[in-house]
Motif scaffolding. Sequence first.
Motif, short mmCIF file in Angstrom:
data_model
loop_
_atom_site.label_atom_id
_atom_site.label_comp_id
_atom_site.label_asym_id
_atom_site.label_seq_id
_atom_site.Cartn_x
_atom_site.Cartn_y
_atom_site.Cartn_z
N ASN A 50 17.20 -8.92 14.67
CA ASN A 50 18.19 -8.71 13.62
C ASN A 50 17.85 -7.63 12.62
O ASN A 50 18.74 -7.14 11.93
N PHE A 51 16.58 -7.28 12.50
CA PHE A 51 16.22 -6.33 11.45
C PHE A 51 15.53 -5.08 11.97
O PHE A 51 15.10 -4.23 11.18
N GLY A 52 15.41 -4.95 13.28
CA GLY A 52 14.90 -3.71 13.89
C GLY A 52 13.58 -3.25 13.30
O GLY A 52 12.66 -4.04 13.09
N ASP A 53 13.51 -1.93 12.99
CA ASP A 53 12.21 -1.39 12.56
C ASP A 53 11.89 -1.68 11.10
O ASP A 53 10.87 -1.24 10.58
N LYS A 54 12.74 -2.44 10.42
CA LYS A 54 12.39 -2.90 9.05
C LYS A 54 11.34 -3.98 9.14
O LYS A 54 10.72 -4.36 8.14
N PHE A 55 11.18 -4.55 10.33
CA PHE A 55 10.24 -5.66 10.49
C PHE A 55 9.18 -5.31 11.54
O PHE A 55 9.50 -5.02 12.69
N ILE A 56 7.94 -5.34 11.09
CA ILE A 56 6.82 -5.11 12.01
C ILE A 56 6.04 -6.40 12.07
O ILE A 56 5.80 -7.04 11.03
N PHE A 57 5.64 -6.79 13.27
CA PHE A 57 4.89 -8.05 13.36
C PHE A 57 3.53 -7.85 14.00
O PHE A 57 3.38 -7.11 14.97
N LEU A 58 2.55 -8.54 13.44
CA LEU A 58 1.17 -8.47 13.91
C LEU A 58 0.70 -9.87 14.29
O LEU A 58 0.59 -10.73 13.40
N GLU A 59 0.42 -10.09 15.56
CA GLU A 59 -0.14 -11.41 15.91
C GLU A 59 -1.65 -11.35 15.70
O GLU A 59 -2.38 -10.81 16.54
N LYS A 60 -2.09 -11.86 14.57
CA LYS A 60 -3.51 -11.76 14.21
C LYS A 60 -3.92 -13.01 13.45
O LYS A 60 -3.09 -13.65 12.79
N ASP A 61 -5.20 -13.29 13.52
CA ASP A 61 -5.76 -14.38 12.72
C ASP A 61 -6.33 -13.76 11.44
O ASP A 61 -7.06 -12.77 11.51
N LEU A 62 -6.00 -14.37 10.33
CA LEU A 62 -6.43 -13.84 9.03
C LEU A 62 -7.94 -13.81 8.88
O LEU A 62 -8.47 -13.13 8.01
N ARG A 63 -8.64 -14.56 9.72
CA ARG A 63 -10.11 -14.59 9.60
C ARG A 63 -10.78 -13.43 10.34
O ARG A 63 -11.98 -13.24 10.21
N GLU A 64 -10.01 -12.68 11.11
CA GLU A 64 -10.62 -11.57 11.87
C GLU A 64 -11.12 -10.51 10.89
O GLU A 64 -10.42 -10.18 9.94
N ASN A 65 -12.33 -9.99 11.16
CA ASN A 65 -12.84 -9.07 10.14
C ASN A 65 -12.55 -7.60 10.42
O ASN A 65 -12.98 -6.75 9.65
N ASN A 66 -11.78 -7.33 11.47
CA ASN A 66 -11.43 -5.91 11.69
C ASN A 66 -9.94 -5.65 11.43
O ASN A 66 -9.38 -4.69 11.93
N LEU A 67 -9.35 -6.53 10.60
CA LEU A 67 -7.91 -6.39 10.35
C LEU A 67 -7.54 -5.03 9.75
O LEU A 67 -6.47 -4.50 10.03
N HIS A 68 -8.46 -4.51 8.92
CA HIS A 68 -8.13 -3.25 8.24
C HIS A 68 -7.90 -2.10 9.23
O HIS A 68 -7.35 -1.07 8.88
#
Length: 335
Positions: A50-68
């Motif tokens: 419904n929102f196209g490229d206005k929405f980006i999704f990342l399947e990640k765990d917040l505890r991962e230390n290479n998120l940056h």
Amino acid sequence: MKNKTILITGAAGYIGGTFCYEALKIGYKVVGLDNFSNSNMKYINYMKQNFGDKFIFLEKDLRENNLHQARELKNNIDCVFHFAALKSVPESEENAELYYRNNVGGTENLIELMNSLSIRKLIFSSSAAVYGNQKTQPIKETASLDPKSVYAKTKKMSEGLIDEAVKKHNLCAVSLRYFNPLGSHKDKIITDNVQNESGNIMAMILRVALGLNKQLNIYGDDYPTKDGTGERDYIHINDLVAGHFKAYEKLNSVSKHEIYNLGTGDSISVLNLIKVFEKINNIKIPYKIANRRKGDLARCFADSSKANNQLNWKAVYTLENMCKDAWTVLENEVN
Ligand code: NAD
């Protein structure tokens, strides 16, 4: 504000997903993050469609230390809305380590990530659970905290990490202490996860309404309350979501960590909640009285005058709205 990009952790969940949907609907660009530990792709796919490229999704765990290193996070993010956490009180007692690692460790990692990406604004999903048993009701933000469960302790500790980060780094933050969110967004898209028996009262009522459970257990009818069952302050998710946008506006004028209660100020018993649910939806909810659960409180309701005055926010939806919306969203799903 609306041309800004925001990061939403827990974007596939009940509250984070509802907030994400509303933020996209009113024009924000959103980077959503979730590890699906208590959710799935359903709402994420809906938002992508419904929102196209206005929405980006990342399947990640917040505890991962290479998120940056994630490319998706290099989008000039203005503010983080941190919803991601595990939220079941009974599960937190059984698996305390998981809860400390996930909720506290996740928040710590997020703060580091924000530092490394120079993101300065944070809105945190805290909980009324941090207050524990309070003699003085309704509860003000200034009450001394007395978290009873591991879950509640993880929220208090996360608030503490945010306090420290605000002092050490150039961060400004708002923690919102939610009372008991119920209902679903007016567009009837997102619902709480009723598959997982989290102990949340509306999820348990819905399980009975759906025929997944035969009856509802009411834990204790001998509390010093109007009818002996526990009393809570229930708040419609639309009001809760509105409170986040008001808090975001407030972040333009605060340079520290502010805390606000989000509740209605009404103290509603479990029996009263069931009665309203039955009447508005015309469904019978059989129940039985069971023993009190360890750590449950008799009464807990909010003094939200600080949010009323400083955020210019007030809850407007009724208990009838909450009960109706909680059911119709599922009714739509099952039909
Ligand atoms: P939810 O379980 O529906 O959503 C939380 C989302 O966070 C889920 O999609 C889950 O998969 C994700 N998540 C959990 N740990 C993660 C991690 N390490 N990395 C990435 N994603 C992770 O819960 P909700 O009801 O939407 O609650 C949102 C927030 O509000 C939580 O912080 C919760 O503690 C807080 N809160 C909820 C209530 C309530 O009654 N629902 C009351 C007070 C506070």
